[in-house]
Write a protein that holds these residues in place. Structure first.
Motif, PDB file in Angstrom:
ATOM      1  N   ARG A  57      36.583  29.244  40.691  1.00 60.22           N
ATOM      2  CA  ARG A  57      35.867  30.048  39.699  1.00 60.22           C
ATOM      3  C   ARG A  57      35.825  31.521  40.125  1.00 60.22           C
ATOM      4  NH1 ARG A  57      30.550  28.765  36.304  1.00 60.22           N
ATOM      5  NH2 ARG A  57      29.901  30.881  35.794  1.00 60.22           N
ATOM      6  N   ASP A  58      35.534  31.770  41.396  1.00 62.67           N
ATOM      7  CA  ASP A  58      35.481  33.156  41.885  1.00 62.67           C
ATOM      8  C   ASP A  58      36.853  33.824  41.784  1.00 62.67           C
ATOM      9  OD1 ASP A  58      32.819  32.755  42.441  1.00 62.67           O
ATOM     10  OD2 ASP A  58      33.108  32.455  44.605  1.00 62.67           O
ATOM     11  N   ARG A  59      37.901  33.088  42.159  1.00 64.24           N
ATOM     12  CA  ARG A  59      39.255  33.658  42.093  1.00 64.24           C
ATOM     13  C   ARG A  59      39.635  33.979  40.650  1.00 64.24           C
ATOM     14  NH1 ARG A  59      43.005  32.281  46.257  1.00 64.24           N
ATOM     15  NH2 ARG A  59      41.932  32.547  48.267  1.00 64.24           N
ATOM     16  N   LEU A  60      39.274  33.096  39.731  1.00 65.56           N
ATOM     17  CA  LEU A  60      39.600  33.341  38.330  1.00 65.56           C
ATOM     18  C   LEU A  60      38.842  34.557  37.808  1.00 65.56           C
ATOM     19  CD1 LEU A  60      41.044  32.536  35.734  1.00 65.56           C
ATOM     20  CD2 LEU A  60      39.182  30.916  35.267  1.00 65.56           C
ATOM     21  N   GLU A  61      37.577  34.665  38.164  1.00 66.71           N
ATOM     22  CA  GLU A  61      36.787  35.811  37.716  1.00 66.71           C
ATOM     23  C   GLU A  61      37.368  37.118  38.241  1.00 66.71           C
ATOM     24  OE1 GLU A  61      32.082  36.803  37.132  1.00 66.71           O
ATOM     25  OE2 GLU A  61      32.670  35.803  39.001  1.00 66.71           O
ATOM     26  N   GLN A  62      37.767  37.141  39.510  1.00 65.11           N
ATOM     27  CA  GLN A  62      38.352  38.347  40.093  1.00 65.11           C
ATOM     28  C   GLN A  62      39.677  38.695  39.419  1.00 65.11           C
ATOM     29  OE1 GLN A  62      38.604  37.340  44.249  1.00 65.11           O
ATOM     30  NE2 GLN A  62      36.381  37.119  44.441  1.00 65.11           N
ATOM     31  N   ALA A  63      40.493  37.682  39.168  1.00 69.15           N
ATOM     32  CA  ALA A  63      41.797  37.928  38.547  1.00 69.15           C
ATOM     33  C   ALA A  63      41.635  38.478  37.135  1.00 69.15           C
ATOM     34  CB  ALA A  63      42.613  36.643  38.531  1.00 69.15           C
TER      35      ALA A  63
END
Length: 329
Positions: free
Chosen positions: A51-57
């Protein structure tokens, strides 16, 4: 796995998200710019890190979760489906899934694993089935964040977005309800796990197994091959220039694997588990006994799928006694 959003075509971004304890390491989610909104092909596994990686991307391309209008999911496996289900609770995105996944999803939601355990027994792997049963008694079985989708996609379906039109094409095999999404105008194929650039997807291990999953998979490959060649956007691994080249390689692989399976059986009467134990697995030609339990199950299920196609084609005969399938030349 380098994090971020990588533009693979105008307005289309590949976003790799992490997988836990998995040899694949990452699943590719594809974000499609659709006016002020985003449409995502697949969603990732409902893990905090993903979830964090998707939000950052998404932030790197000027968007947030609130921009996602829709998740078009290729199949029900957790690394493709569950993060989308989690995010819609807060942000209201719609989640779409192929209708062929409904039996397996209902089995997941209701904790029904009898079909899969019975498959293992039929394949001659009763010992693995018993370990699974005992493990579920100790730890219970949770649906792992699964819920029903907002929409079931039925058959070949045209999906009109604000800025482009996609076609959902049923491609059963890896799972019964697997879909690929075609963008004909941009010559892009969002292939999910149907066509992978470096490995072959697992066939034949589902909660609700189809009668002839490898036959379905080969037919689905040929179906994609009938369409114009497109750029391959897979769920695992790098983007490739030609879908047709990889389809031809996969068809050839399974032709050779059918021959290898027939040779491994020889003149014996044997179960799928016994035949799998005589074959090499992965590109490193590992023995079945060297693999962990989950990958042994995949290998035995895939062997069963090949044996059943050999029976259909008249190259072997099969019989079932006391719930165990045995094959002979």
């Amino acid at each position: 796995m380098e994090p971020g959003a990588f533009e693979v075509a105008p307005g289309v971004f590949r976003i790799p998200l992490p997988l836990p304890n998995d040899g694949l390491r990452a699943v590719n989610v594809y974000a499609i710019s659709d006016g002020d909104e985003l449409v995502l092909i697949d969603s990732g596994w409902a893990l905090d890190e993903a979830r964090d990686r998707l939000e950052q991307a998404l932030g790197g391309i000027g968007h947030g979760f609130e921009s996602i209008s829709r998740f078009l999911v290729t199949h029900v496996h957790r690394d493709h489906y569950t993060l989308g289900v989690t995010l819609r609770k807060t942000f209201g995105s719609r989640v779409s899934l192929g209708i062929g996944e409904q039996p397996s999803l209902e089995a997941i939601l209701n904790g029904r694993v009898e079909g899969q355990l019975n498959d293992l027994v039929r394949w001659g792997a009763a010992d693995i089935a018993e370990r699974m049963r005992e493990g579920m008694k100790r730890g219970g079985r949770q649906p792992d964040g699964y819920e029903r989708p907002d929409e079931w996609i039925r058959g070949e379906t045209e999906i009109r977005l604000n800025t482009r039109t996609l076609k959902a094409l049923p491609t059963p095999g890896h799972t019964a309800g697997h879909l690929v999404y075609m963008d004909a105008d941009s010559s892009l194929l969002f292939a999910g796990d149907h066509i992978l650039p470096h490995i072959t997807p697992s066939i034949g291990f589902e909660l609700v197994r189809q009668e002839l999953p490898l036959g379905d998979y080969l037919d689905s490959l040929r179906l994609v091959r009938e369409h114009p060649d497109m750029r391959l956007l897979p769920a695992h691994g790098p983007v490739a220039d030609s879908t047709h080249v990889r389809v031809d390689e996969l068809l050839d692989h399974h032709r050779r694997r059918l021959d290898e399976t027939e040779r491994a059986l020889g003149q014996d009467v044997a179960t799928a588990a016994e035949v799998a134990g005589r074959m090499g697995w992965t590109r490193h030609n590992r023995k079945l006994s060297e693999m962990d339990t989950f990958n042994r199950m995949l290998a035995i299920g895939e062997t069963s799928a090949h044996l059943d196609v050999l029976v259909r084609d008249g190259r072997l005969t099969g019989s079932t006694v006391d719930g165990v399938a045995r094959y002979t030349a």
